[in-house]
Design an enzyme around this catalytic site. Sequence first.
Site, PDB file in Angstrom:
ATOM      1  N   GLN A   1      10.387   1.929   6.296  1.00  0.00           N
ATOM      2  CA  GLN A   1      11.562   2.747   6.634  1.00  0.00           C
ATOM      3  C   GLN A   1      11.176   4.189   6.958  1.00  0.00           C
ATOM      4  OE1 GLN A   1      14.207   3.747   3.445  1.00  0.00           O
ATOM      5  NE2 GLN A   1      15.952   4.134   4.797  1.00  0.00           N
TER       6      GLN A   1
ATOM      7  N   TYR B   1       8.866   0.584 -10.968  1.00  0.00           N
ATOM      8  CA  TYR B   1       8.700   1.512  -9.849  1.00  0.00           C
ATOM      9  C   TYR B   1       8.661   2.955 -10.359  1.00  0.00           C
ATOM     10  CZ  TYR B   1      10.112   3.971  -5.538  1.00  0.00           C
ATOM     11  OH  TYR B   1      10.198   4.821  -4.471  1.00  0.00           O
TER      12      TYR B   1
ATOM     13  N   ASP C   1      -0.522  -0.630   8.826  1.00  0.00           N
ATOM     14  CA  ASP C   1       0.325  -1.389   7.900  1.00  0.00           C
ATOM     15  C   ASP C   1      -0.377  -2.697   7.596  1.00  0.00           C
ATOM     16  OD1 ASP C   1       2.633  -2.569   6.496  1.00  0.00           O
ATOM     17  OD2 ASP C   1       3.748  -0.928   7.413  1.00  0.00           O
ATOM     18  N   ILE C   2       0.162  -3.434   6.643  1.00  0.00           N
ATOM     19  CA  ILE C   2      -0.519  -4.670   6.238  1.00  0.00           C
ATOM     20  C   ILE C   2      -0.421  -5.738   7.325  1.00  0.00           C
ATOM     21  CG2 ILE C   2       1.457  -5.637   4.986  1.00  0.00           C
ATOM     22  CD1 ILE C   2      -0.909  -6.279   2.795  1.00  0.00           C
TER      23      ILE C   2
HETATM   24  N1  SER Z   1      15.184   4.414  -2.594  1.00  0.00           N
HETATM   25  C1  SER Z   1      14.358   4.042  -3.713  1.00  0.00           C
HETATM   26  C2  SER Z   1      14.859   2.850  -4.392  1.00  0.00           C
HETATM   27  O1  SER Z   1      16.047   2.630  -4.360  1.00  0.00           O
HETATM   28  C3  SER Z   1      14.290   5.172  -4.691  1.00  0.00           C
HETATM   29  O2  SER Z   1      13.169   5.930  -4.418  1.00  0.00           O
HETATM   30  O3  SER Z   1      14.111   2.138  -4.990  1.00  0.00           O
END
Ligand code: SER
Length: 317
Positions: free
Chosen positions: A13, A143, A35-36
């Site tokens: 994105q 994350y 990219d991969i």
């Molecule tokens: N846009 C991301 C997510 O929703 C946040 O950094 O995981």
Amino acid sequence: MSGTILILGACGQIGTELTLALREKYGNEHVVASDIRRSDLPELQNGPFEILDASDASAMRAVCEKYQVHTLYHLVAMLSATGEKFPMKAWDLNMQSLLHALELAREGVIQKIFWPSSIAVFGPTTPKENTPQQTIMEPSTVYGISKLAGERWCEYYFKKYGVDVRSIRYPGLISWKSQPGGGTTDYAVEIYYKAIEEGRYTAFLSEYRALPMMYMDDAIRATIELTEAPAEKVKVRSSYNLAGISFDPVTIAASVAKYVDGFTMDCVPDFREEIAASWPASIDDSKAQEDWNWTPKYDLDSMTQAMLENLKVKLGK
Ligand code: SER
């Protein structure tokens, strides 16, 4: 600038738009997209492209040496919602790829790194409104944990080895050229597609779940401005808070309804609601304003208009 620019995750994105913006600024040949897997995006066909798995250190080194890369934009990550489904994969990909890049900079193979962090570094114990640059950080997603650890590594490499690494805690990013994948903030992109295609949308967050967001044009400008700022102005070497627009599903739906007659939205929260509930509702970015003069240009309605106009053309509506 001598040397080239390398973008990891160029088909994603952010990567797609950053590649286009940097190629326009520096010329196609000076910006290597990677990219991969190869992309069929026509936009990326106008310059060098390398298939590169960012978790493969020697492959990353080979591409950096081949093109004499000066600045590396590292835009590879598994985002929050997908990361909860594949925790170990998310951790491995997000951490290894960053450490490979930091090592290349420590060895002098590359000179500068941009690496994105996220609002996901914050957690349920963080102050929710106007979240400060420095505050409690106890992220509850894989994350977020990987981004917080990554921030610490960036600052460590800067302090210990003088690595010139720069970073932004991106809010949710809203764009029309390429779609997000696997994030909690993705609903704020889907809503525009569905408004044009079906006139209605079901959001996966609750009505008043506000999150920090930003239009992609602002995010790309911030990324380039920070990466190109004189080194002495970049005082934060973990990652900068960055604010654009803060809104909840009801507020963005009201903005869409101003421009799409009869648009309606309902909310059926799923597992992503809990992730969103752990994140800030709005961000204090005064440090970015002070240090490198950051200021966003888009508000909610100007973003809605830009999204709808561009998507209508893209979708042939
Ligand atoms: N846009 C991301 C997510 O929703 C946040 O950094 O995981």
